[in-house]
Scaffold this motif. Sequence first.
Motif, mmCIF file in Angstrom:
data_model
loop_
_atom_site.group_PDB
_atom_site.id
_atom_site.type_symbol
_atom_site.label_atom_id
_atom_site.label_comp_id
_atom_site.label_asym_id
_atom_site.label_seq_id
_atom_site.Cartn_x
_atom_site.Cartn_y
_atom_site.Cartn_z
ATOM 1 N N CYS A 26 0.800 -1.220 0.000
ATOM 2 C CA CYS A 26 0.000 0.000 0.000
ATOM 3 C C CYS A 26 0.831 1.269 0.000
ATOM 4 O O CYS A 26 0.289 2.349 0.004
ATOM 5 C CB CYS A 26 -0.914 0.019 1.223
ATOM 6 S SG CYS A 26 -2.066 -1.345 1.223
ATOM 7 N N LEU A 56 -3.236 7.963 4.037
ATOM 8 C CA LEU A 56 -4.449 7.168 4.258
ATOM 9 C C LEU A 56 -5.622 8.033 3.825
ATOM 10 O O LEU A 56 -5.633 9.237 4.065
ATOM 11 C CB LEU A 56 -4.574 6.798 5.735
ATOM 12 C CG LEU A 56 -5.806 5.979 6.126
ATOM 13 C CD1 LEU A 56 -5.425 4.927 7.173
ATOM 14 C CD2 LEU A 56 -6.925 6.855 6.644
ATOM 15 N N TRP A 171 -5.154 2.532 2.672
ATOM 16 C CA TRP A 171 -3.788 2.952 3.012
ATOM 17 C C TRP A 171 -2.795 2.063 2.317
ATOM 18 O O TRP A 171 -3.126 1.039 1.781
ATOM 19 C CB TRP A 171 -3.558 2.975 4.526
ATOM 20 C CG TRP A 171 -3.507 1.654 5.201
ATOM 21 C CD1 TRP A 171 -2.408 0.890 5.431
ATOM 22 C CD2 TRP A 171 -4.612 0.932 5.766
ATOM 23 N NE1 TRP A 171 -2.763 -0.256 6.106
ATOM 24 C CE2 TRP A 171 -4.100 -0.262 6.322
ATOM 25 C CE3 TRP A 171 -5.987 1.159 5.864
ATOM 26 C CZ2 TRP A 171 -4.910 -1.199 6.945
ATOM 27 C CZ3 TRP A 171 -6.776 0.224 6.481
ATOM 28 C CH2 TRP A 171 -6.241 -0.934 7.015
#
Length: 171
Positions: A26, A56, A171
């Motif tokens: 991520c 995020l 995220w």
Amino acid sequence: MGRRSTGRGLTAGILAAGALLGIAACSPQVSAEAGTNAETAAPTVHPVSGLQVIPLTVESAAGKHRFAVEVADTPEAQRKGLMFRTELGPDEGMIFPYDGKTAQSFWMKNTPLPLDIIFVGPDGRISNIAANATPYSLEPVYSVGPVLGVLELAGGRSAELGIEPGDKVAW
């Protein structure tokens, strides 16, 4: 705030490995063409915790909300969480990555700031929010079912931004 439940069928090694794999998958990538701007030049390590900071996003009915969050991806970092911290910016937070297979509980021991504790289900959507958790409280707050992650934001920030259960977190 620290994570309180331990050993729910998972070893610390599995947690750390799974968390690291999740972060690697991520983490943002910057192309060579992107050059340098404020977003790519931002620090990637928090000056107080020493933890990696990643972007995020929460997508809610009110819009897309972006945060820079510290990643508590080791058992030690998860135990400490935001304990003893006296400042947390409006667009800052901490994410505790998990495998999406177990429920989690948190408490506010040694945490002077009120926090919104946001539990993210295995589908990447918010399952429940413990809003404005009371500083220093030893009362646990629980996820509703297994979680992929637990996001901590400054207390009241979820309501302020219209973040609710069902919203998508990435995220």
